[in-house]
Enzyme design. Sequence first.
Site, PDB file in Angstrom:
ATOM      1  N   GLY A   3      50.901  21.019  54.934  1.00  0.00           N
ATOM      2  CA  GLY A   3      51.988  20.294  54.289  1.00  0.00           C
ATOM      3  C   GLY A   3      52.044  20.547  52.795  1.00  0.00           C
ATOM      4  O   GLY A   3      53.113  20.758  52.222  1.00  0.00           O
ATOM      5  N   ARG A   7      47.573  23.392  49.069  1.00  0.00           N
ATOM      6  CA  ARG A   7      46.669  23.722  50.173  1.00  0.00           C
ATOM      7  C   ARG A   7      46.973  25.125  50.707  1.00  0.00           C
ATOM      8  O   ARG A   7      46.074  25.845  51.137  1.00  0.00           O
ATOM      9  CB  ARG A   7      46.817  22.699  51.302  1.00  0.00           C
ATOM     10  CG  ARG A   7      46.038  21.422  51.058  1.00  0.00           C
ATOM     11  CD  ARG A   7      44.717  21.496  51.805  1.00  0.00           C
ATOM     12  NE  ARG A   7      43.687  20.673  51.207  1.00  0.00           N
ATOM     13  CZ  ARG A   7      43.402  19.440  51.572  1.00  0.00           C
ATOM     14  NH1 ARG A   7      44.088  18.865  52.522  1.00  0.00           N
ATOM     15  NH2 ARG A   7      42.422  18.781  50.998  1.00  0.00           N
ATOM     16  N   ARG A  26      61.176  26.099  44.904  1.00  0.00           N
ATOM     17  CA  ARG A  26      60.870  24.662  44.984  1.00  0.00           C
ATOM     18  C   ARG A  26      59.365  24.393  44.975  1.00  0.00           C
ATOM     19  O   ARG A  26      58.915  23.359  45.483  1.00  0.00           O
ATOM     20  CB  ARG A  26      61.476  24.023  46.232  1.00  0.00           C
ATOM     21  CG  ARG A  26      62.983  23.910  46.171  1.00  0.00           C
ATOM     22  CD  ARG A  26      63.518  22.959  47.223  1.00  0.00           C
ATOM     23  NE  ARG A  26      64.917  22.666  46.975  1.00  0.00           N
ATOM     24  CZ  ARG A  26      65.927  23.458  47.302  1.00  0.00           C
ATOM     25  NH1 ARG A  26      65.687  24.602  47.898  1.00  0.00           N
ATOM     26  NH2 ARG A  26      67.163  23.124  47.029  1.00  0.00           N
ATOM     27  N   ARG A  70      50.711  24.285  62.539  1.00  0.00           N
ATOM     28  CA  ARG A  70      50.647  23.309  61.453  1.00  0.00           C
ATOM     29  C   ARG A  70      49.212  22.816  61.352  1.00  0.00           C
ATOM     30  O   ARG A  70      48.603  22.441  62.364  1.00  0.00           O
ATOM     31  CB  ARG A  70      51.593  22.147  61.738  1.00  0.00           C
ATOM     32  CG  ARG A  70      51.223  20.856  61.045  1.00  0.00           C
ATOM     33  CD  ARG A  70      52.296  19.805  61.097  1.00  0.00           C
ATOM     34  NE  ARG A  70      51.733  18.467  61.031  1.00  0.00           N
ATOM     35  CZ  ARG A  70      51.166  17.923  59.959  1.00  0.00           C
ATOM     36  NH1 ARG A  70      51.062  18.620  58.840  1.00  0.00           N
ATOM     37  NH2 ARG A  70      50.681  16.704  59.993  1.00  0.00           N
ATOM     38  N   SER A  73      46.906  16.482  58.443  1.00  0.00           N
ATOM     39  CA  SER A  73      46.070  15.297  58.610  1.00  0.00           C
ATOM     40  C   SER A  73      46.868  14.268  59.407  1.00  0.00           C
ATOM     41  O   SER A  73      48.079  14.400  59.589  1.00  0.00           O
ATOM     42  CB  SER A  73      45.653  14.725  57.258  1.00  0.00           C
ATOM     43  OG  SER A  73      46.804  14.364  56.528  1.00  0.00           O
ATOM     44  N   ASP A 188      42.749   9.165  58.263  1.00  0.00           N
ATOM     45  CA  ASP A 188      42.860   7.705  58.210  1.00  0.00           C
ATOM     46  C   ASP A 188      42.604   7.142  59.608  1.00  0.00           C
ATOM     47  O   ASP A 188      43.179   7.622  60.575  1.00  0.00           O
ATOM     48  CB  ASP A 188      44.271   7.299  57.758  1.00  0.00           C
ATOM     49  CG  ASP A 188      44.663   7.986  56.450  1.00  0.00           C
ATOM     50  OD1 ASP A 188      44.092   7.616  55.407  1.00  0.00           O
ATOM     51  OD2 ASP A 188      45.490   8.901  56.501  1.00  0.00           O
ATOM     52  N   ARG A 201      37.677  14.978  52.844  1.00  0.00           N
ATOM     53  CA  ARG A 201      38.930  15.630  53.235  1.00  0.00           C
ATOM     54  C   ARG A 201      38.797  17.139  53.106  1.00  0.00           C
ATOM     55  O   ARG A 201      39.215  17.888  53.975  1.00  0.00           O
ATOM     56  CB  ARG A 201      40.065  15.183  52.299  1.00  0.00           C
ATOM     57  CG  ARG A 201      40.817  13.983  52.769  1.00  0.00           C
ATOM     58  CD  ARG A 201      41.865  13.627  51.727  1.00  0.00           C
ATOM     59  NE  ARG A 201      42.589  12.446  52.154  1.00  0.00           N
ATOM     60  CZ  ARG A 201      43.788  12.483  52.729  1.00  0.00           C
ATOM     61  NH1 ARG A 201      44.424  13.615  52.916  1.00  0.00           N
ATOM     62  NH2 ARG A 201      44.363  11.383  53.124  1.00  0.00           N
TER      63      ARG A 201
HETATM   64  N1  HPA Z   1      50.649   8.145  58.878  1.00  0.00           N
HETATM   65  C1  HPA Z   1      51.414   9.246  58.889  1.00  0.00           C
HETATM   66  N2  HPA Z   1      50.951  10.436  58.568  1.00  0.00           N
HETATM   67  C2  HPA Z   1      49.661  10.532  58.210  1.00  0.00           C
HETATM   68  C3  HPA Z   1      48.821   9.426  58.172  1.00  0.00           C
HETATM   69  C4  HPA Z   1      49.352   8.178  58.525  1.00  0.00           C
HETATM   70  O1  HPA Z   1      48.667   7.151  58.500  1.00  0.00           O
HETATM   71  N3  HPA Z   1      47.605   9.840  57.750  1.00  0.00           N
HETATM   72  C5  HPA Z   1      47.701  11.177  57.545  1.00  0.00           C
HETATM   73  N4  HPA Z   1      48.938  11.593  57.818  1.00  0.00           N
END
Ligand code: HPA
Length: 218
Positions: A3, A7, A26, A70, A73, A188, A201
């Site tokens: 994303g 990175r 961009r 892709r 995270s 998360d 991370r």
């Molecule tokens: N929500 C949506 N996308 C994410 C999250 C999340 O909690 N953590 C990492 N990407």
Amino acid sequence: MPGDPLRARYIATSYLDDVRQVNEVRNMLGFTGTYRGSPVSIQGSGMGVPSIQIYATELVQHFGVERIVRVGSCGALQDDLDLGDVVVAIGAGTDSTVNRRRLGGRDFPATADYGLLRAVADQAGEHGLNARVGNVFTSDTFYEPEGSDTFELLERYGFLAVEMEAAGLYGVAAEYGAAALTVATVSDQLKRGEHLSAEERQSSFDAMITLVLDAVTG
Ligand code: HPA
């Protein structure tokens, strides 16, 4: 496709040979090079379905890309997923309407390419990663509205994690005949309110990148 464009630069400069930058429009950086002799390009996707759809469409339509992974995270929705685990998205539900629009209002089964999925899932153990294959939920919102019970509902239906791009990527792949996969590190743990530190991370991201590069070029 990570994303974050920074990175993309990190992956390209750390892991590819003969690397050159091919996009900076961009600031959505793109690079191309080789990994162990195989051609690989790294292109940032940005966040969310609209953004990844633009870049994935152009990669396939204008540059002849046939396989897109892709690497991102996600937020875990199930108790038995831990920070640093890797979710391999066999399918993606979504609250985005883009795939319904593609199919004239009909439901679309947003699914990964089986060959890519199997290669990544089979090799995860060799990379010291605990990989779980299952469904993710591609959300248009990162911050859920106050009082929302979305995560409980998704947990009940067995979704492993929430992220923001997979269903859009799978829709583009289906539309243009490409193969796609989403692999996402649990950054998360939404049930327990746990989050990876910046260093964690980075190291879990590195493990996922080498897994994916080895799996797609091996
Ligand atoms: N929500 C949506 N996308 C994410 C999250 C999340 O909690 N953590 C990492 N990407």
